[in-house]
Design a protein around this motif. Structure first.
Motif, PDB file in Angstrom:
ATOM      1  N   VAL A 196       0.846  -1.197   0.000  1.00 25.51           N
ATOM      2  CA  VAL A 196       0.000   0.000   0.000  1.00 25.51           C
ATOM      3  C   VAL A 196       0.879   1.244   0.000  1.00 25.51           C
ATOM      4  O   VAL A 196       1.778   1.378   0.844  1.00 25.51           O
ATOM      5  CB  VAL A 196      -0.929   0.018   1.234  1.00 25.51           C
ATOM      6  N   GLY A 197       0.626   2.131  -0.943  1.00 21.76           N
ATOM      7  CA  GLY A 197       1.320   3.415  -0.996  1.00 21.76           C
ATOM      8  C   GLY A 197       0.321   4.553  -0.938  1.00 21.76           C
ATOM      9  O   GLY A 197      -0.879   4.353  -1.153  1.00 21.76           O
ATOM     10  N   THR A 198       0.793   5.748  -0.631  1.00 21.86           N
ATOM     11  CA  THR A 198      -0.107   6.901  -0.534  1.00 21.86           C
ATOM     12  C   THR A 198       0.265   7.973  -1.553  1.00 21.86           C
ATOM     13  O   THR A 198       1.400   8.034  -2.028  1.00 21.86           O
ATOM     14  CB  THR A 198      -0.065   7.524   0.874  1.00 21.86           C
ATOM     15  N   TYR A 199      -0.720   8.803  -1.864  1.00 14.10           N
ATOM     16  CA  TYR A 199      -0.489   9.971  -2.713  1.00 14.10           C
ATOM     17  C   TYR A 199      -1.020  11.204  -1.984  1.00 14.10           C
ATOM     18  O   TYR A 199      -1.939  11.107  -1.156  1.00 14.10           O
ATOM     19  CB  TYR A 199      -1.155   9.807  -4.083  1.00 14.10           C
ATOM     20  N   PRO A 200      -0.451  12.368  -2.255  1.00 17.53           N
ATOM     21  CA  PRO A 200      -0.825  13.567  -1.501  1.00 17.53           C
ATOM     22  C   PRO A 200      -2.088  14.247  -2.041  1.00 17.53           C
ATOM     23  O   PRO A 200      -2.533  13.997  -3.164  1.00 17.53           O
ATOM     24  CB  PRO A 200       0.389  14.479  -1.683  1.00 17.53           C
ATOM     25  N   LEU A 201      -2.653  15.096  -1.183  1.00 16.87           N
ATOM     26  CA  LEU A 201      -3.765  15.963  -1.562  1.00 16.87           C
ATOM     27  C   LEU A 201      -3.299  17.405  -1.459  1.00 16.87           C
ATOM     28  O   LEU A 201      -2.398  17.723  -0.669  1.00 16.87           O
ATOM     29  CB  LEU A 201      -4.978  15.749  -0.654  1.00 16.87           C
ATOM     30  N   VAL A 202      -3.904  18.267  -2.245  1.00 21.48           N
ATOM     31  CA  VAL A 202      -3.609  19.690  -2.168  1.00 21.48           C
ATOM     32  C   VAL A 202      -4.934  20.437  -2.132  1.00 21.48           C
ATOM     33  O   VAL A 202      -5.817  20.196  -2.955  1.00 21.48           O
ATOM     34  CB  VAL A 202      -2.722  20.155  -3.347  1.00 21.48           C
ATOM     35  N   ASP A 203      -5.087  21.287  -1.137  1.00 19.00           N
ATOM     36  CA  ASP A 203      -6.323  22.051  -0.957  1.00 19.00           C
ATOM     37  C   ASP A 203      -7.548  21.138  -0.889  1.00 19.00           C
ATOM     38  O   ASP A 203      -8.605  21.433  -1.435  1.00 19.00           O
ATOM     39  CB  ASP A 203      -6.486  23.073  -2.084  1.00 19.00           C
TER      40      ASP A 203
END
Length: 455
Positions: A196-203
């Motif tokens: 499992v990997g994650t990705y970022p969110l912006v605003d």
């Protein structure tokens, strides 16, 4: 003592003293113990002495009235708090008809609906639940529930790994995913040799550029949420779906039935799988029990975990309901099964179906619209208070939003609790507030408490 006359001959036996439900006589018990070389039934169990029952519970006998009075006094010690908590557990008003119908004995005491000839009513209710999820998601196949949203997400990941045309071993999820969902997902993926990997969110929304950088042919599934864990409506779902499709990965969307009544259909934005918690309708917030929804596109029909209710016809041509399209491996040869889950939350799904039916299409849409307007009103009113800005994310929000405080969130949350209000701490200077129809009447008092704490 009662004596039992057996059919064979004139042999009579006294029933076993251990339990009125045990069919074996004392003589038969002795014969079985002798055959396996045990002296007593107790010898078959390894019960630590510290917790073994010695024949005395050491509890003073009390009348029902005394017990009820004592419990009421005990519960009366609880602090009176108004909850503005969310993050996966949402309190919507449950109409009385839900209790009235679901507590009928034919539903409440029903076992698994393996025998359709005795379960037509319950099977029809589950079929209606599936039909409601299909209509809300736009996907053609829905099962009759999972344990909870976290379990549904884990099953989605392993399904994606099974159906993917090429090899791959990674699942991508948002960095803001709730901890319980990620924990269950990692339990599932470890056994399936996935990571499992994650990705970022912006605003408050997916950082599409960062997600694109992370994507390669090793990705088997990407998971996104709308509303997100921070309550924001995700606006980039079609782009995520395109990115997944370009790499032959499955796109899984997390949502819930109330939100889906207002948002664009997941099928229309390219979702292959939809999961979520359907218990937002039918159950008050319990901070534990859930109801997982699971819907997929037609190509995944044979890979769906859990149970499916379908329609058939009786010998005389009448419509009938039955569990269908489920291989026996899910019950007896689990190493060959597509999933080791072979049950569901049938009674909770029944309650959700009754709640949705009682609201109707217009009522469900009205409730969803209220989740947007009340959240916007609450954020605007808190934003007018010195020392707090809301919402942090410049997006539309559903039920809940994140606000930034000028004091450490730990202190703010603690002092608000002393004032009688509960909110989430989600960052060093961030709190999260959830508003539904059940607590919107207390918004004035919450705003006053925030002003007092931050003043």
């Amino acid at each position: 003592m009662q004596r039992i006359q057996h059919d064979e001959g004139d042999r009579t036996h006294e029933p076993a003293e251990s339990s009125p439900f045990a069919p074996q006589t004392p003589q038969e018990v002795e014969e079985m113990l002798s055959a396996i070389g045990a002296e007593s039934v107790e010898e078959l169990f390894d019960v630590p002495e510290a917790v073994a029952f010695d024949g005395d519970f050491d509890i003073d006998a009390k009348s029902e009235f005394e017990v009820v009075t004592e419990i009421e006094e005990l519960l009366g010690r609880n602090a009176d708090r108004t909850e503005f908590l969310g993050r996966g557990h949402y309190d919507h008003y449950v109409p009385s008809v839900v209790d009235y119908l679901s507590l009928r004995s034919e539903f409440l005491t029903s076992y698994t609906q393996y025998q359709p000839e005795t379960s037509q009513g319950f099977l029809q209710a589950l079929f209606e639940f599936q039909s409601m999820i299909v209509e809300l998601t736009g996907l053609p196949v829905a099962n009759c529930s999972m344990y909870d949203a976290a379990t549904a997400l884990g099953e989605a990941a392993t399904l994606a790994a099974r159906v993917r045309d090429t090899s791959g071993s990674r699942v991508l999820v948002p960095e803001t995913i709730r901890s319980e969902r990620r924990s269950v997902l990692e339990n599932y993926t470890e056994g399936a040799e996935l990571t499992v990997g994650t990705y970022p969110l912006v605003d408050g929304n997916v950082d599409l550029d960062a997600l694109t950088e992370l994507f390669d042919d090793d990705i088997v599934m990407v998971y996104a949420e709308s509303p997100t864990a921070r309550g924001a409506i995700e606006e980039r779902l079609p782009s995520i779906a395109t990115l997944a499709d370009d790499h032959e990965a499955a796109f899984c969307l997390g949502s819930d039935p109330v939100a889906l009544a207002l948002l664009q259909e997941p099928a229309a934005v390219g979702a292959d799988i939809v999961i979520g918690d359907a218990s937002v309708l039918g159950l008050s917030a319990s901070y534990g029990m859930g109801l997982g929804l699971f819907a997929v596109k037609q190509a995944y029909l044979r890979q769906v975990p859990g149970r499916l209710v379908g329609t058939s016809k009786t010998a005389d041509g009448r419509r009938a309901y039955t569990l269908t399209l489920q291989t026996r491996e899910q019950h007896i040869r689990k190493e060959r099964a597509t999933s080791n889950i072979c049950t569901n939350q049938a009674w909770v799904a029944l309650r959700t179906a009754i709640h949705i039916a009682s609201l109707g299409a217009s009522g469900l849409s009205a409730l969803a619209e209220e989740c947007v307007t009340t959240a916007a009103e609450a954020a605007a009113r808190l934003d007018d208070v010195d020392g707090i800005s809301a919402p942090v994310d410049d997006r539309h929000h559903f039920r809940e939003f994140v606000a930034r405080t000028n004091r450490p969130a730990t202190e703010v949350v603690s002092e608000l609790a002393e004032e009688g209000f509960l909110v989430h701490e989600v960052g060093e200077f961030e709190i999260q507030v959830c508003v539904t129809e059940t607590n919107s009447g207390d918004l004035d008092d919450l705003v006053a408490a925030v002003r007092e704490v931050l003043g």
